[in-house]
Every structure is written in C-alpha cells, then in structure tokens.
Design a protein around this motif. Structure first.
Motif, PDB file in Angstrom:
ATOM      1  N   ILE A   1      21.469   5.551  -9.161  1.00  0.00           N
ATOM      2  CA  ILE A   1      21.660   4.329  -9.011  1.00  0.00           C
ATOM      3  C   ILE A   1      22.755   3.447  -9.609  1.00  0.00           C
ATOM      4  CG2 ILE A   1      20.192   2.231  -8.646  1.00  0.00           C
ATOM      5  CD1 ILE A   1      18.990   4.552  -7.194  1.00  0.00           C
ATOM      6  N   PRO A   2      23.698   3.020  -8.604  1.00  0.00           N
ATOM      7  CA  PRO A   2      24.932   2.311  -9.082  1.00  0.00           C
ATOM      8  C   PRO A   2      24.722   1.005  -9.794  1.00  0.00           C
ATOM      9  CG  PRO A   2      25.011   2.781  -6.745  1.00  0.00           C
ATOM     10  CD  PRO A   2      23.568   3.110  -7.407  1.00  0.00           C
ATOM     11  N   GLY A   3      23.387   0.369  -9.670  1.00  0.00           N
ATOM     12  CA  GLY A   3      23.100  -0.974 -10.278  1.00  0.00           C
ATOM     13  C   GLY A   3      21.800  -0.760 -10.823  1.00  0.00           C
ATOM     14  N   PRO A   4      21.250  -1.903 -11.211  1.00  0.00           N
ATOM     15  CA  PRO A   4      20.180  -1.688 -12.029  1.00  0.00           C
ATOM     16  C   PRO A   4      18.816  -1.272 -11.288  1.00  0.00           C
ATOM     17  CG  PRO A   4      20.273  -3.967 -11.739  1.00  0.00           C
ATOM     18  CD  PRO A   4      21.630  -3.250 -11.099  1.00  0.00           C
ATOM     19  N   VAL A   5      17.900  -0.471 -11.907  1.00  0.00           N
ATOM     20  CA  VAL A   5      16.702  -0.291 -11.556  1.00  0.00           C
ATOM     21  C   VAL A   5      15.705  -1.131 -11.995  1.00  0.00           C
ATOM     22  CG1 VAL A   5      14.698   1.427 -11.629  1.00  0.00           C
ATOM     23  CG2 VAL A   5      17.087   2.126 -11.207  1.00  0.00           C
ATOM     24  N   ILE A   6      14.990  -1.852 -11.312  1.00  0.00           N
ATOM     25  CA  ILE A   6      13.853  -3.161 -11.477  1.00  0.00           C
ATOM     26  C   ILE A   6      12.423  -2.441 -11.118  1.00  0.00           C
ATOM     27  CG2 ILE A   6      12.793  -5.303 -10.861  1.00  0.00           C
ATOM     28  CD1 ILE A   6      15.814  -5.750  -9.692  1.00  0.00           C
ATOM     29  N   ILE A   7      11.524  -2.433 -12.192  1.00  0.00           N
ATOM     30  CA  ILE A   7      10.258  -1.846 -12.210  1.00  0.00           C
ATOM     31  C   ILE A   7       9.298  -3.126 -11.939  1.00  0.00           C
ATOM     32  CG2 ILE A   7       8.377  -0.618 -13.278  1.00  0.00           C
ATOM     33  CD1 ILE A   7      11.131   1.005 -12.808  1.00  0.00           C
TER      34      ILE A   7
ATOM     35  N   ALA B   1      20.950   9.010 -24.833  1.00  0.00           N
ATOM     36  CA  ALA B   1      22.029   8.526 -25.488  1.00  0.00           C
ATOM     37  C   ALA B   1      22.989   9.545 -25.080  1.00  0.00           C
ATOM     38  CB  ALA B   1      21.824   8.739 -27.046  1.00  0.00           C
ATOM     39  N   ARG B   2      22.971  10.931 -24.916  1.00  0.00           N
ATOM     40  CA  ARG B   2      24.093  11.758 -24.696  1.00  0.00           C
ATOM     41  C   ARG B   2      24.673  11.411 -23.340  1.00  0.00           C
ATOM     42  NH1 ARG B   2      24.359  16.051 -21.638  1.00  0.00           N
ATOM     43  NH2 ARG B   2      22.133  16.084 -21.117  1.00  0.00           N
ATOM     44  N   MET B   3      23.840  11.017 -22.429  1.00  0.00           N
ATOM     45  CA  MET B   3      24.512  10.638 -21.010  1.00  0.00           C
ATOM     46  C   MET B   3      24.869   9.350 -20.903  1.00  0.00           C
ATOM     47  SD  MET B   3      21.500  12.626 -18.638  1.00  0.00           S
ATOM     48  CE  MET B   3      22.501  11.865 -17.135  1.00  0.00           C
ATOM     49  N   GLY B   4      24.464   8.501 -21.678  1.00  0.00           N
ATOM     50  CA  GLY B   4      24.608   7.118 -21.726  1.00  0.00           C
ATOM     51  C   GLY B   4      24.043   6.275 -20.611  1.00  0.00           C
TER      52      GLY B   4
ATOM     53  N   SER C   1      10.289  11.108  -7.868  1.00  0.00           N
ATOM     54  CA  SER C   1      11.709  11.408  -8.235  1.00  0.00           C
ATOM     55  C   SER C   1      11.997  10.818  -9.583  1.00  0.00           C
ATOM     56  CB  SER C   1      12.559  10.653  -7.137  1.00  0.00           C
ATOM     57  OG  SER C   1      12.350  11.050  -5.958  1.00  0.00           O
ATOM     58  N   GLU C   2      13.302  11.398  -9.852  1.00  0.00           N
ATOM     59  CA  GLU C   2      13.904  10.726 -11.160  1.00  0.00           C
ATOM     60  C   GLU C   2      15.116  10.128 -10.811  1.00  0.00           C
ATOM     61  OE1 GLU C   2      15.466  12.376 -15.675  1.00  0.00           O
ATOM     62  OE2 GLU C   2      15.557  13.758 -13.878  1.00  0.00           O
ATOM     63  N   PHE C   3      15.186   8.836 -11.485  1.00  0.00           N
ATOM     64  CA  PHE C   3      16.320   8.146 -11.290  1.00  0.00           C
ATOM     65  C   PHE C   3      17.196   7.936 -12.304  1.00  0.00           C
ATOM     66  CE2 PHE C   3      12.947   7.083  -8.498  1.00  0.00           C
ATOM     67  CZ  PHE C   3      13.360   6.758  -7.181  1.00  0.00           C
ATOM     68  N   LEU C   4      18.491   7.770 -12.158  1.00  0.00           N
ATOM     69  CA  LEU C   4      19.482   7.701 -13.387  1.00  0.00           C
ATOM     70  C   LEU C   4      20.203   6.202 -13.217  1.00  0.00           C
ATOM     71  CD1 LEU C   4      21.351  11.112 -13.590  1.00  0.00           C
ATOM     72  CD2 LEU C   4      19.111  10.558 -14.756  1.00  0.00           C
ATOM     73  N   CYS C   5      20.157   5.246 -14.063  1.00  0.00           N
ATOM     74  CA  CYS C   5      20.969   4.124 -14.064  1.00  0.00           C
ATOM     75  C   CYS C   5      21.357   3.533 -15.427  1.00  0.00           C
ATOM     76  CB  CYS C   5      19.797   3.090 -13.441  1.00  0.00           C
ATOM     77  SG  CYS C   5      18.423   2.801 -14.513  1.00  0.00           S
ATOM     78  N   GLN C   6      22.124   2.812 -15.223  1.00  0.00           N
ATOM     79  CA  GLN C   6      22.900   2.090 -16.401  1.00  0.00           C
ATOM     80  C   GLN C   6      22.136   0.884 -17.137  1.00  0.00           C
ATOM     81  OE1 GLN C   6      27.121   1.179 -16.198  1.00  0.00           O
ATOM     82  NE2 GLN C   6      27.340   0.060 -17.864  1.00  0.00           N
TER      83      GLN C   6
END
Length: 413
Positions: A29-35, A133-136, A145-150
C-alpha cells in the motif's frame, strides 16, 4: 525490497485503491493503512484525501460506523450538540436537529464517506500488525490478506468490544442477560422486571427507555458519579463548559456546574446516587470518566418509576443479591458496563499503547503519534471532537512526509 509483493495502485481520480486480491503475495500500500471505518477512520481518511494522500481502510464489519449501526439502541441520540460532533471538512445538514438521532448520525457518516469517496475494504479483520525493522514497513495481517505499508493508523477507537463484568453467579442466571450492545428497544421488555447494571449515559438512557415502555426498572449503581443536566440556561452544558474554561479555572467551572445541577435536577444523593469529591470536569480530565448528561431519566428516579439499588454482589438463578444483602428476582438483566479498546490484542508493539487499557501511553494532546509511522485516532477520551483533532494532526504529519519523501516511491511488483 527482496520480497515479492502485489501493488495496489492509486486511482488519481478519487484517491482510493483498487483491490488486487487475486494474489497470495503481500499487498503493498503506497499510503497509510487505516484500521477501522468508524467516525475516527473516516475523519482521518477525509483529511488525507484533502491533502492528496492515498490510503486504504480495513474494516472488520460489513458497514461503516458499525458500532452505531449494529450495536446501539433505537432511541439513542447524541448527547452533545452537533457542532461539537461534526467530522472535519463537512458540517451536519442544517435540517438536522441540535442533538441528532442515531439514524441521522448514521446517515451523516454515510454521506461523509460518499462525499469524500471513501471506500473501505469490509470484512477485513486484522489479526496482527507488527513493524518489520529489517524491511522498514508495517506488516498487517487480516483474515484474508497481508498488507505492507509505511504508515499505520489505528482508528478502532475506545469502544471496540463490550466489557462483560466478572460477577459471581452471572452464568447461573436463568433469565435474559444481554449487554447494551445487543439491546435495541424497550418494547421488547414490556411488563418485565428488569435490572440495569451500570449507570453511565447508556445505562441511564436505557433505563428511561425501559420505563417508557412499562417495564419495572431497577438501576444498579455501585460507584459515585456525576449527573448533569444536558442543557443549562438554554445552552448545551458541554458547550457552556468549554466556553467558561476559556476564562475560568476548572474548579470554578465545576462549582458552577454543580450549583446548576442542584437547582435543575435536585439532590442526587437523596436518590441513592453519590457524587465524587472532585468535580465533573476535573474527574473527566484525571480519569477519563464522563459525567452523565440527563435526558429525562433522573425525573423518573425522583418519581420512583426507576428504582436505584446498590451494586450487585452476586447473581442467582432468578435474580441478584446486592451488596447491602437484599435479594430480588428479575426477568431480565441488561449490562450497561461499557466498552474497551482491543488494540493490544492484535497490535504487536509495547511502547505506544498501554497493555492494560489499550490507550496511548501519552495522554491528549500528545496521544496521536508513535514511532516508525504508527499513529492513533480516536483515543483522546474526548469523543468525536477529539477524533477530529487527532485526524487533522495525523493527516498533516503524513502529508508532509508523503510530499517530501515518498511521492516518487516505486515498488517493484
């Protein structure tokens, strides 16, 4: 990034994401993920949209504002005036009354989501979220699903799950026993003898609803609490208090509120409801406990139509024994024992949120930002107004980073 991912691309026309869920790879996800797609989640989403930042909302239920839509009673109204309950960038319609009903507030949330083209992914219950922390990046695992976000925004709020008291014998009671999250209408209890356990705003209003539908109501009050009239001198008690605090110290405003309460409501102690030693605003500030804003229940208490009883010692098969020793039978019991945050059950971090109560460790106004792109919205103990303040701060902070650091980010899929 060594890991293969599936990217969800931003739609430049409305800032939402198209689902790319046909892959078992983590979804970037390029932007934030909101829960959470309640008022807090919608508020921060709208503020991000206004700043041109894309986002994804994950919501475990099938609708926005699920607490309001699925777990509130029919006669519910906002206890505070609509001016203090509006979300950022969109007021309530002028035809909506000062204190909107449940359905009017739900309609407002739906119109808000439509206006800002906010389209959450529903039935996505987050099982875990952890910062790698390794991926940042944050790794957010839902039931699908699994999501990745900054950036990761927790907007599940203070009322994520019901609090069920651990009272001796509660499982032995043979009548109907429900939490207020399952209560809908007093007509369902017409003619019954009902015990309401808990004397917050919900307990008082449900007791009034039951009374108006010809139930015999007992209200169990264990702790000291403040009851205030909803309006003073024709103005919202809350709005008047906030205005007075601009000029006077908390203790003096509390004194004024208690004098007004005595004149308008009368002596609550005579009715079995003791007030705390500290004033209502001071108590709210120090403990987060909200005073009850009376909408008619106290007059029923004074007339004897709602009977105040002391706290429950234990339940029996047919009723309850109280701390003063008396025993009484009831057809139904309603637990008005509130809600709590459940963040710490799925968020795998131990610095920002307190494990005991699920709130940020730092109190308002320093409650909204953690480390590694972690944010919270709606944990201020200040209702919808607090959520709006959080939402604007979070969106502004993320937008500043988005515009300066990440607008050229490209992730290899």
């Amino acid at each position: 990034m060594a890991m293969q991912t599936t990217a969800i691309q931003e739609d430049k026309g409305n800032g939402i994401f198209h689902k790319a869920m046909n892959s078992e790879k983590p979804v970037w996800i390029p932007g934030p993920v909101i829960i959470g797609a309640g008022p807090s989640g919608l508020a921060v989403a709208a503020c991000l949209k206004e700043r041109g930042v894309p986002f994804l909302i994950l919501e475990k239920e099938r609708c926005i504002g699920s607490l309001w839509t699925l777990k509130t009673y029919n006669r519910l109204q906002l206890h505070l005036p609509k001016e203090t309950c509006k979300l950022p960038h969109m007021p309530f319609p002028p035809e909506v009354p000062a204190y909107p009903t449940k359905q009017q507030f739900i309609s407002y949330l739906e119109a808000y989501a439509k206006h800002f083209a906010i389209e959450p992914m529903f039935r996505q219950e987050v099982q875990s979220a952890i910062y790698d922390a390794r991926m940042g990046f944050w790794r957010v695992q839902s039931n699908e699903s699994e999501f990745l976000c900054q950036w990761f925004i927790v907007a599940t709020g203070e009322n994520a799950e019901p609090v069920l008291p651990n009272i001796e014998g509660i499982s032995d009671f043979k009548g109907s026993l429900i939490h207020t999250s399952r209560y809908k209408d007093g007509a369902d209890f017409k003619g019954q003898k009902v015990l309401v356990v808990g004397c917050g705003n919900s307990g008082m209003e449900i007791s009034l609803d039951l009374c108006n539908n010809d139930a015999q109501v007992s209200l169990a009050v264990r702790d000291k609490l403040h009851i205030l009239p909803r309006e003073v001198l024709g103005r919202s008690t809350f709005s008047l208090s906030m205005w007075l605090l601009n000029w006077f110290p908390v203790k003096l405003v509390d004194w004024f509120l208690l004098i007004c309460s005595q004149l308008i409501l009368g002596d609550t102690h005579k009715m079995g409801i003791r007030r705390p030693k500290i004033g209502p605003l001071e108590q709210k500030k120090s403990t987060g406990k909200t005073p009850v804003l009376d909408v008619g229940a106290f007059s029923k208490i004074k007339s004897g139509k709602i009977k105040v009883v002391c706290g429950v010692q234990r339940f029996t098969a047919s009723g309850a024994e109280f701390v003063d020793g008396h025993v009484e039978n009831f057809d139904s019991v309603i637990l008005a024992t509130g809600y709590r945050s459940n963040v710490t059950s799925w968020l795998k971090e131990d610095n920002f949120f307190n494990e005991k109560d699920g709130y940020p460790r730092n109190p308002f106004p320093d409650n909204w930002k953690g480390k590694n792109g972690l944010y919270s919205v709606g944990f201020t103990r200040r209702g919808l107004l607090g959520s709006s303040i959080d939402a604007q701060r979070v969106a502004e902070d993320i937008a500043r980073q988005w515009n300066s650091e990440t607008k050229h980010l490209r992730v290899e899929s």
